[in-house]
Design a protein around this motif. Structure first.
Motif, PDB file in Angstrom:
ATOM      1  N   PRO A  93       0.804  -1.236   0.000  1.00  0.00           N
ATOM      2  CA  PRO A  93       0.000   0.000   0.000  1.00  0.00           C
ATOM      3  C   PRO A  93       0.832   1.280   0.000  1.00  0.00           C
ATOM      4  CG  PRO A  93      -0.021  -1.023   2.173  1.00  0.00           C
ATOM      5  CD  PRO A  93       0.639  -2.003   1.245  1.00  0.00           C
ATOM      6  N   LEU A  94       2.111   1.194   0.348  1.00  0.00           N
ATOM      7  CA  LEU A  94       2.939   2.400   0.408  1.00  0.00           C
ATOM      8  C   LEU A  94       3.525   2.769  -0.954  1.00  0.00           C
ATOM      9  CD1 LEU A  94       4.971   1.657   3.687  1.00  0.00           C
ATOM     10  CD2 LEU A  94       2.811   2.917   3.445  1.00  0.00           C
ATOM     11  N   TYR A  95       3.422   1.873  -1.935  1.00  0.00           N
ATOM     12  CA  TYR A  95       4.175   1.991  -3.187  1.00  0.00           C
ATOM     13  C   TYR A  95       3.287   2.419  -4.356  1.00  0.00           C
ATOM     14  CZ  TYR A  95       6.832   0.289  -7.281  1.00  0.00           C
ATOM     15  OH  TYR A  95       7.478   0.172  -8.488  1.00  0.00           O
ATOM     16  N   PRO A 175       5.107   5.337   6.388  1.00  0.00           N
ATOM     17  CA  PRO A 175       4.056   4.578   7.074  1.00  0.00           C
ATOM     18  C   PRO A 175       3.527   5.240   8.337  1.00  0.00           C
ATOM     19  CG  PRO A 175       6.199   3.596   7.494  1.00  0.00           C
ATOM     20  CD  PRO A 175       6.425   4.708   6.495  1.00  0.00           C
ATOM     21  N   GLN A 176       4.096   6.413   8.708  1.00  0.00           N
ATOM     22  CA  GLN A 176       3.637   7.162   9.885  1.00  0.00           C
ATOM     23  C   GLN A 176       3.820   6.359  11.165  1.00  0.00           C
ATOM     24  OE1 GLN A 176       2.636  10.372   9.039  1.00  0.00           O
ATOM     25  NE2 GLN A 176       3.151   9.652   6.986  1.00  0.00           N
ATOM     26  N   LEU A 182       6.694  -2.888   5.071  1.00  0.00           N
ATOM     27  CA  LEU A 182       7.124  -3.267   3.729  1.00  0.00           C
ATOM     28  C   LEU A 182       6.775  -2.186   2.717  1.00  0.00           C
ATOM     29  CD1 LEU A 182       8.247  -5.578   1.868  1.00  0.00           C
ATOM     30  CD2 LEU A 182       5.855  -6.256   1.537  1.00  0.00           C
ATOM     31  N   GLY A 183       7.789  -1.719   1.977  1.00  0.00           N
ATOM     32  CA  GLY A 183       7.550  -0.764   0.900  1.00  0.00           C
ATOM     33  C   GLY A 183       7.432  -1.450  -0.439  1.00  0.00           C
ATOM     34  N   ARG A 245      14.747  -5.305  -1.666  1.00  0.00           N
ATOM     35  CA  ARG A 245      13.415  -4.895  -1.221  1.00  0.00           C
ATOM     36  C   ARG A 245      13.511  -3.480  -0.666  1.00  0.00           C
ATOM     37  NH1 ARG A 245      13.294  -8.748   4.253  1.00  0.00           N
ATOM     38  NH2 ARG A 245      14.758  -7.470   5.482  1.00  0.00           N
ATOM     39  N   VAL A 246      12.350  -2.900  -0.379  1.00  0.00           N
ATOM     40  CA  VAL A 246      12.313  -1.587   0.273  1.00  0.00           C
ATOM     41  C   VAL A 246      11.516  -1.729   1.562  1.00  0.00           C
ATOM     42  CG1 VAL A 246      11.520   0.802   0.106  1.00  0.00           C
ATOM     43  CG2 VAL A 246      12.527  -0.312  -1.896  1.00  0.00           C
ATOM     44  N   MET A 247      12.125  -1.283   2.670  1.00  0.00           N
ATOM     45  CA  MET A 247      11.475  -1.300   3.978  1.00  0.00           C
ATOM     46  C   MET A 247      11.396   0.138   4.481  1.00  0.00           C
ATOM     47  SD  MET A 247      10.956  -4.543   4.230  1.00  0.00           S
ATOM     48  CE  MET A 247      10.388  -4.726   5.926  1.00  0.00           C
ATOM     49  N   MET A 248      10.192   0.557   4.860  1.00  0.00           N
ATOM     50  CA  MET A 248       9.940   1.953   5.211  1.00  0.00           C
ATOM     51  C   MET A 248       9.610   2.120   6.687  1.00  0.00           C
ATOM     52  SD  MET A 248      10.233   3.883   2.469  1.00  0.00           S
ATOM     53  CE  MET A 248       9.354   5.344   3.023  1.00  0.00           C
TER      54      MET A 248
END
Length: 314
Positions: A93-95, A175-176, A182-183, A245-248
């Motif tokens: 949902p963040l991407y 993600p606040q 997970l990004g 991967r991208v982690m936010m």
């Protein structure tokens, strides 16, 4: 496994004044490139030919692009999987992202700009086109070094002419929360070479061959160069195609851009005969990249531990 803070990607400087084929500096950088791509499948590159104003203009263009209303962004469509607008996926949902095919071609950059801004947007068009054109030189330099390093430089012209460029523009919402979210899922790229640039918000992680995750923290003026599955196959496994991967976390938005060198439709990716021997038996049957992408986005392709092996492994 968790991220291993002590590990760092190699940093390689491509800014030397003597960096040209045949020079001592070229050979020195080439040796470091080969070592990094065989061990990690990626490295951090210092490349001064993309000036700071081009990098800043690109990040400004990304912010402007993703602030457009959804109905405008949805006009970015493509028959090729993952080339048009991607967003609103419950799993990530963040991407969200958009793609510009042949971004090094001014007419294609203009066409994309008119699609999103029918009234025109000269600064955006200039930002994405000049950035892509300048950065494509790094892509060609790395690929030439690889072919030389493998002793198959006679294929350089054919190899360069077999690809074009996709500029993928990406946004990750914050993600606040201070907890990691997970990004973008862990994956290998499917193309030849990927060159990534980002704003100051970190999040990219690369997995080593033994399963550890490296937090990638590039400097503001450097790029991450990464090998994709198509180049892994073309070199008959001589290079490593890394999972990443991208982690936010936190509140800030992460903007990044990936310049992807991509095999043209109809071109068969096939390892040169010089790279196939008793010690290195052929790993993959010849394949068309666009057809492979189509398989990758099927249920079978998504379930496979290696979509490339499932699709065309020997």
């Amino acid at each position: 496994m968790g991220s291993e803070a002590s590990l760092k990607l190699p940093v390689i400087d491509f800014s030397g004044p003597e960096l040209r084929p045949g020079s001592g500096e070229w050979d020195s950088v080439k040796a470091r490139v080969m070592e990094a791509l065989q061990e990690y499948g990626c490295f951090e590159a210092s490349f001064s030919r993309v000036p700071s104003d081009s990098r800043k203009a690109l990040i400004d263009a990304l912010e402007e692009l993703f602030n457009l209303p959804l109905e405008a962004k949805l006009r970015n469509t493509s028959k090729k999987p993952f080339h048009g607008y991607v967003g609103q996926y419950p799993m990530v949902p963040l991407y969200e992202s958009m793609g510009i095919d042949d971004a090094t071609d001014l007419e294609k950059a203009q066409g994309f700009t008119r699609l999103l801004w029918p009234q025109g947007n000269l600064s955006f068009c200039e930002a994405v086109h000049s950035y892509s054109e300048e950065l494509s030189e790094l892509d060609r330099t790395v690929r030439r070094m690889v072919l030389e390093g493998l002793g198959v430089e006679k294929y350089v012209d054919e190899h360069m002419e077999s690809t074009n460029y996709l500029l993928r523009l990406m946004k990750y919402k914050g993600p606040q929360t201070s907890e990691t979210r997970l990004g973008l899922n862990s994956h290998t790229d499917k193309n030849i070479v990927t060159i990534l640039y980002q704003n100051h918000v970190e999040g990219l992680q690369v997995q080593t061959k033994d399963g550890q995750w490296i937090d990638v923290k590039p400097s503001p003026d450097s790029f991450v160069v990464m090998i994709g599955d198509s180049f892994y196959a073309w070199t008959n496994g001589r290079l490593h195609s890394p999972y990443h991967r991208v982690m936010m976390r936190g509140n800030e938005e992460r903007y990044s851009a990936g310049l992807f060198s991509i095999p043209k439709a109809g071109y068969l990716i096939k390892a040169p005969e010089e790279l196939v021997d008793e010690e290195h038996p052929l790993l993959f049957k010849p394949f068309d990249h666009v057809q492979f992408l189509g398989f990758y986005y099927t249920d079978a392709g998504q379930r496979a531990q290696s979509a490339l092996k499932a699709y065309c492994g020997v």
